[in-house]
Motif scaffolding. Structure first.
Motif, mmCIF file in Angstrom:
data_model
loop_
_atom_site.group_PDB
_atom_site.id
_atom_site.type_symbol
_atom_site.label_atom_id
_atom_site.label_comp_id
_atom_site.label_asym_id
_atom_site.label_seq_id
_atom_site.Cartn_x
_atom_site.Cartn_y
_atom_site.Cartn_z
ATOM 1 N N THR A 1 31.396 33.241 43.224
ATOM 2 C CA THR A 1 31.450 34.526 42.563
ATOM 3 C C THR A 1 31.247 34.479 41.240
ATOM 4 O O THR A 1 30.775 35.412 40.312
ATOM 5 C CB THR A 1 32.824 35.135 42.717
ATOM 6 N N HIS A 2 31.363 33.360 40.502
ATOM 7 C CA HIS A 2 31.280 33.199 39.088
ATOM 8 C C HIS A 2 29.721 32.549 38.732
ATOM 9 O O HIS A 2 29.427 32.496 37.476
ATOM 10 C CB HIS A 2 32.284 32.381 38.393
ATOM 11 N N ASP B 1 39.336 36.974 40.854
ATOM 12 C CA ASP B 1 40.256 36.439 39.800
ATOM 13 C C ASP B 1 41.703 37.099 39.988
ATOM 14 O O ASP B 1 42.560 36.411 39.786
ATOM 15 C CB ASP B 1 39.663 36.434 38.318
ATOM 16 N N GLY C 1 28.935 41.848 40.311
ATOM 17 C CA GLY C 1 29.486 40.743 39.243
ATOM 18 C C GLY C 1 31.039 40.796 39.404
ATOM 19 O O GLY C 1 31.682 40.141 38.635
ATOM 20 N N SER C 2 31.788 41.383 40.522
ATOM 21 C CA SER C 2 33.233 41.327 40.756
ATOM 22 C C SER C 2 33.395 40.099 41.205
ATOM 23 O O SER C 2 32.540 39.240 41.893
ATOM 24 C CB SER C 2 33.498 42.447 41.592
ATOM 25 N N THR C 3 34.533 39.671 41.102
ATOM 26 C CA THR C 3 35.207 38.352 41.424
ATOM 27 C C THR C 3 36.679 38.556 41.952
ATOM 28 O O THR C 3 37.333 39.771 41.947
ATOM 29 C CB THR C 3 35.596 37.325 40.314
ATOM 30 N N LEU D 1 39.559 25.053 42.074
ATOM 31 C CA LEU D 1 39.038 25.896 42.500
ATOM 32 C C LEU D 1 38.496 26.103 43.714
ATOM 33 O O LEU D 1 38.414 24.901 44.381
ATOM 34 C CB LEU D 1 37.443 25.759 41.526
ATOM 35 N N ASP E 1 35.635 30.807 44.553
ATOM 36 C CA ASP E 1 35.734 31.076 42.847
ATOM 37 C C ASP E 1 34.353 30.558 42.214
ATOM 38 O O ASP E 1 33.845 31.041 41.143
ATOM 39 C CB ASP E 1 36.942 30.124 42.439
ATOM 40 N N TYR F 1 43.185 33.190 39.023
ATOM 41 C CA TYR F 1 42.072 32.300 38.890
ATOM 42 C C TYR F 1 42.619 31.518 37.679
ATOM 43 O O TYR F 1 42.943 32.024 36.677
ATOM 44 C CB TYR F 1 40.904 33.013 38.662
#
Length: 102
Positions: free
Chosen positions: A60-61, A73, A69-71, A53, A57, A46
């Motif tokens: 999820t942010h 990245d 809250g996971s991404t 992006l 991206d 990321y």
């Protein structure tokens, strides 16, 4: 050393998969096996290099869009580990073909 760990993990995963005892005859002849994935699950990296992006991206942010809250990245971090992945492709492909034949 990391290449050895990745290779050992891949081998262990394949052996466990083979040990489950599943056979093609356990499924109806019309049953189709399949898999799916996306770049977002694999790539990682990321905001690194010249990556731009993508919609995931951004999504999820944004607070509240993903419950925990996971991404992605890091994801599978192919962005940094592509050489290791390239080295194990022939081994995995050969083993997968053996599984299909049996």
């Amino acid at each position: 050393m990391e290449l050895k760990k990745v290779f050992a993990f891949g081998l262990l995963f394949e052996l466990i998969s083979l040990a489950t005892g599943l056979d093609r005859s356990d499924f109806p002849s019309s049953f189709l096996f399949g898999t799916a994935t996306s770049c977002y699950q694999i790539e990682g990296g990321y905001l690194e290099g010249n990556k731009s992006l993508n919609n995931w991206d951004v999504f999820t942010h944004m607070p509240g869009n993903i419950k925990d809250g996971s991404t992605g990245d890091v994801a599978d971090d192919h962005f940094h580990r592509y050489m290791v992945h390239i080295l194990i492709i022939p081994y995995r492909h050969k083993l997968f073909n053996q599984v299909l034949v049996t």
